[in-house]
Design a protein around this motif. Structure first.
Motif, mmCIF file in Angstrom:
data_model
loop_
_atom_site.group_PDB
_atom_site.id
_atom_site.type_symbol
_atom_site.label_atom_id
_atom_site.label_comp_id
_atom_site.label_asym_id
_atom_site.label_seq_id
_atom_site.Cartn_x
_atom_site.Cartn_y
_atom_site.Cartn_z
ATOM 1 N N PHE A 293 -8.626 5.225 -5.615
ATOM 2 C CA PHE A 293 -9.378 4.356 -6.518
ATOM 3 C C PHE A 293 -8.501 3.284 -7.161
ATOM 4 N N THR A 294 -7.188 3.502 -7.235
ATOM 5 C CA THR A 294 -6.326 2.449 -7.771
ATOM 6 C C THR A 294 -6.350 1.233 -6.847
ATOM 7 N N ASN A 295 -6.234 1.460 -5.546
ATOM 8 C CA ASN A 295 -6.319 0.357 -4.585
ATOM 9 C C ASN A 295 -7.725 -0.229 -4.528
ATOM 10 N N THR A 296 -8.709 0.640 -4.634
ATOM 11 C CA THR A 296 -10.096 0.176 -4.623
ATOM 12 C C THR A 296 -10.356 -0.775 -5.789
ATOM 13 N N THR A 297 -9.802 -0.454 -6.948
ATOM 14 C CA THR A 297 -9.983 -1.320 -8.116
ATOM 15 C C THR A 297 -9.387 -2.694 -7.884
ATOM 16 N N LEU A 298 -8.165 -2.733 -7.357
ATOM 17 C CA LEU A 298 -7.514 -4.021 -7.099
ATOM 18 C C LEU A 298 -8.287 -4.841 -6.082
ATOM 19 N N ARG A 299 -8.950 -4.152 -5.144
ATOM 20 C CA ARG A 299 -9.691 -4.850 -4.078
ATOM 21 C C ARG A 299 -11.083 -5.289 -4.530
ATOM 22 N N ASP B 83 -3.694 1.467 -15.215
ATOM 23 C CA ASP B 83 -2.816 0.381 -14.789
ATOM 24 C C ASP B 83 -3.524 -0.520 -13.773
ATOM 25 N N SER B 84 -4.236 0.084 -12.821
ATOM 26 C CA SER B 84 -4.958 -0.741 -11.834
ATOM 27 C C SER B 84 -6.048 -1.560 -12.517
ATOM 28 N N TYR B 85 -6.690 -0.993 -13.525
ATOM 29 C CA TYR B 85 -7.719 -1.702 -14.290
ATOM 30 C C TYR B 85 -7.106 -2.869 -15.066
ATOM 31 N N ALA B 86 -5.947 -2.607 -15.713
ATOM 32 C CA ALA B 86 -5.270 -3.660 -16.484
ATOM 33 C C ALA B 86 -4.795 -4.793 -15.563
ATOM 34 N N LYS B 87 -4.258 -4.443 -14.397
ATOM 35 C CA LYS B 87 -3.814 -5.475 -13.452
ATOM 36 C C LYS B 87 -4.977 -6.332 -12.983
ATOM 37 N N SER B 88 -6.125 -5.705 -12.765
ATOM 38 C CA SER B 88 -7.293 -6.458 -12.315
ATOM 39 C C SER B 88 -7.785 -7.430 -13.385
ATOM 40 N N ARG C 77 -14.916 4.775 1.276
ATOM 41 C CA ARG C 77 -14.258 4.590 2.570
ATOM 42 C C ARG C 77 -12.958 3.806 2.412
ATOM 43 N N PHE C 78 -13.011 2.738 1.633
ATOM 44 C CA PHE C 78 -11.793 1.960 1.402
ATOM 45 C C PHE C 78 -10.758 2.817 0.681
ATOM 46 N N GLY C 79 -11.216 3.592 -0.319
ATOM 47 C CA GLY C 79 -10.299 4.451 -1.060
ATOM 48 C C GLY C 79 -9.656 5.510 -0.183
ATOM 49 N N SER C 80 -10.414 6.050 0.769
ATOM 50 C CA SER C 80 -9.859 7.065 1.670
ATOM 51 C C SER C 80 -8.762 6.481 2.545
ATOM 52 N N PHE C 81 -8.988 5.264 3.033
ATOM 53 C CA PHE C 81 -7.970 4.571 3.834
ATOM 54 C C PHE C 81 -6.705 4.362 2.991
ATOM 55 N N ALA C 82 -6.897 3.902 1.744
ATOM 56 C CA ALA C 82 -5.763 3.667 0.851
ATOM 57 C C ALA C 82 -5.059 4.970 0.486
#
Length: 492
Positions: free
Chosen positions: A60-66, A141-146, A226-231
């Motif tokens: 979900f960290t990568n999913t958030t950035l995406r 952190d992923s939320y803050a970066k976004s 699906r994206f989160g699983s790949f990440a």
């Protein structure tokens, strides 16, 4: 200056400050204050906690950035994205934590080396709590970066947390804290940065914790998962690269060996610092080349970065290798010097990683980006298999050799893949000349007699290496970037 530029400038300053604090902390201070087995315990706890946190995050960290740009709407609290971001991974964490607790006897059986079982067993609950705070921080952190609020979170982990840890170690060394108290303080550093980031988001008005149905209508949950699983697979593969050696050393040999290896790994990490700095700039540039279809620019950049990485990496690798007695002497714990051979092998692997240039970035930003996951999984699997074969026989040397072989092998394979897929390869005779120049300069410096004063030896050998290597670069003109910098300096 826009918010992205301001955050970028702040992140650059914080990163360099953090690098200095981190190197002093992990390579010089903590080894002087803690025994190898104690450092080994910390590395095992952090590795297990990080793995548990990554499994719980579900990518979900990568999913958030995406995907966060689709949810961005300040007036509606970003359509309730933060509650979704926290709820799913924290719910999964409950199951992961239960699994880790029920698997406690199995985990402790890995560390059945006398006092090691007792050490890990006494602090097993700390590992679970640490996993929770690592998960919470990574999500926030992923939320803050976004939201383009990245500099404060960088400060928290790059500077503040490291200062908290070294302060706790100093209190332990002066007997203000027991070792159990120090471990709790170590856990407290993870809790502090997570909670500080939570408070910061509230201060800037972005802590929107009210759930909203609208969040489910923005993008299909299946797509996010699906994206989160790949990440997730990619993240776990990357985590295995930096943690599996100490985990397997601790289980197959001892926590003492794991602690010695961690310091060897930290010393070798100094070689990778300039590579990482380059890749931060290279990543968006290569993506832009792909967008423009600028194959000629891509190949030129590939060759120039390979040449520059070789020039800088060879110098740093030889310089670190020459001065290992000095570095270990600063620690004042002779037991850690057993990692000397491990450092040399790790340096060889990291140097190969740098010399092969930006092949990983080319693959990950290309139309064939899915193959990057295969390389990452292959690298992780190779290290596990090689560790399983080599650690029982060679111990520390086996762990570092497996790391070197796996890192070098995968990078050479990825370089071949770029050449085979796109017709680009970055090597010419200059790369070999630079390696020979660095080796020759290092041999001359090593042949010089040492002094009883280690600082004088450092200055003599380091100065000789720098003079010979630098002069060779300037006279040969093999690295135009170095020549341009030299000309600019002479005009000032």
């Amino acid at each position: 200056m826009g918010i992205v530029q301001r955050q970028g400038l702040r992140n650059t300053i914080i990163s360099y400050a953090g690098l200095g604090v981190g190197f002093v902390n992990t390579t010089l201070v903590l080894p002087r204050l803690l025994a190898p087995a104690q450092l080994g315990l910390l590395s095992v706890l952090v590795a297990l906690a990080t793995l548990g946190a990554q499994l719980s995050a579900l990518g979900f960290t990568n999913t958030t950035l995406r995907y966060f740009p689709y949810f961005r709407d300040a007036e509606s609290g970003h359509r309730g994205y933060l509650p979704l971001l926290l709820a799913v991974p924290l719910a999964v964490f409950g199951g992961v934590a239960l699994g880790l607790w029920l698997g406690r006897p199995w985990v402790l059986a890995w560390y059945s080396h006398g006092h090691d079982t007792d050490l890990v067993g006494r602090h097993y609950g700390v590992m679970l709590a640490m996993a929770f705070f690592i998960l919470l921080y990574s999500l926030l952190d992923s939320y803050a970066k976004s939201l383009f609020y990245s500099s404060f979170s960088s400060f928290l982990t790059e500077v503040l947390q490291r200062l908290l840890i070294v302060s706790a170690a100093a209190l332990y060394a002066t007997k203000v804290l027991s070792f159990e108290g120090f471990v709790l303080a170590y856990l407290g550093s993870y809790a502090a940065v997570a909670l500080a980031l939570l408070v910061y988001l509230g201060v800037v008005g972005e802590l929107h914790l009210r759930p909203r149905r609208a969040v489910l209508a923005v993008r299909p949950m299946g797509e996010l998962l699906r994206f989160g699983s790949f990440a997730l697979l990619s993240n776990i593969s990357g985590n295995i690269l930096v943690t599996i050696d100490s985990l397997m050393l601790g289980s197959q040999r001892s926590l003492t060996d794991a602690g010695i290896y961690v310091i060897a790994l930290n010393i070798s990490t100094a070689l990778a610092i300039p590579f990482r700095a380059l890749y931060k700039t290279a990543h968006p540039l290569i993506a832009e080349y792909w967008k423009e279809g600028a194959a000629a620019k891509m190949l030129d950049f590939y060759r120039r970065t390979t040449r520059l990485n070789t020039a800088l990496g060879a110098y740093l690798a030889v310089g670190i290798a020459l001065n290992l007695p000095f570095i270990y002497g600063l620690i004042h714990r002779p037991a850690f010097a057993a990692g000397t051979t491990a450092v040399l092998l790790l340096l060889a692997g990291r140097l190969t990683d740098g010399i092969t240039g930006v092949n990983g970035l080319i693959v990950s930003t290309s139309p064939r980006y899915r193959y990057d996951l295969l390389f990452n999984v292959g690298l992780a699997g190779s290290i596990v298999v090689l560790n399983y074969l080599l650690i029982p026989r060679f111990g520390l040397t086996g762990a570092s050799l497996s790391n070197c072989l796996a890192l070098s092998g995968i990078n050479l394979l990825r370089t071949w893949f770029v050449w085979r897929s796109f017709g680009w390869q970055p090597f010419d005779r200059t790369v070999a000349y630079l390696l020979l120049l660095a080796a020759g300069a290092g041999a001359v410096a090593w042949a010089l007699p040492g002094f009883h004063n280690s600082w004088l030896t450092l200055l003599l050998r380091g100065g000789t290496l720098t003079a010979i290597y630098g002069l060779g670069l300037l006279l040969s003109g093999w690295v135009p970037e170095v020549s341009r910098v030299a000309r600019w300096l002479t005009k000032q």
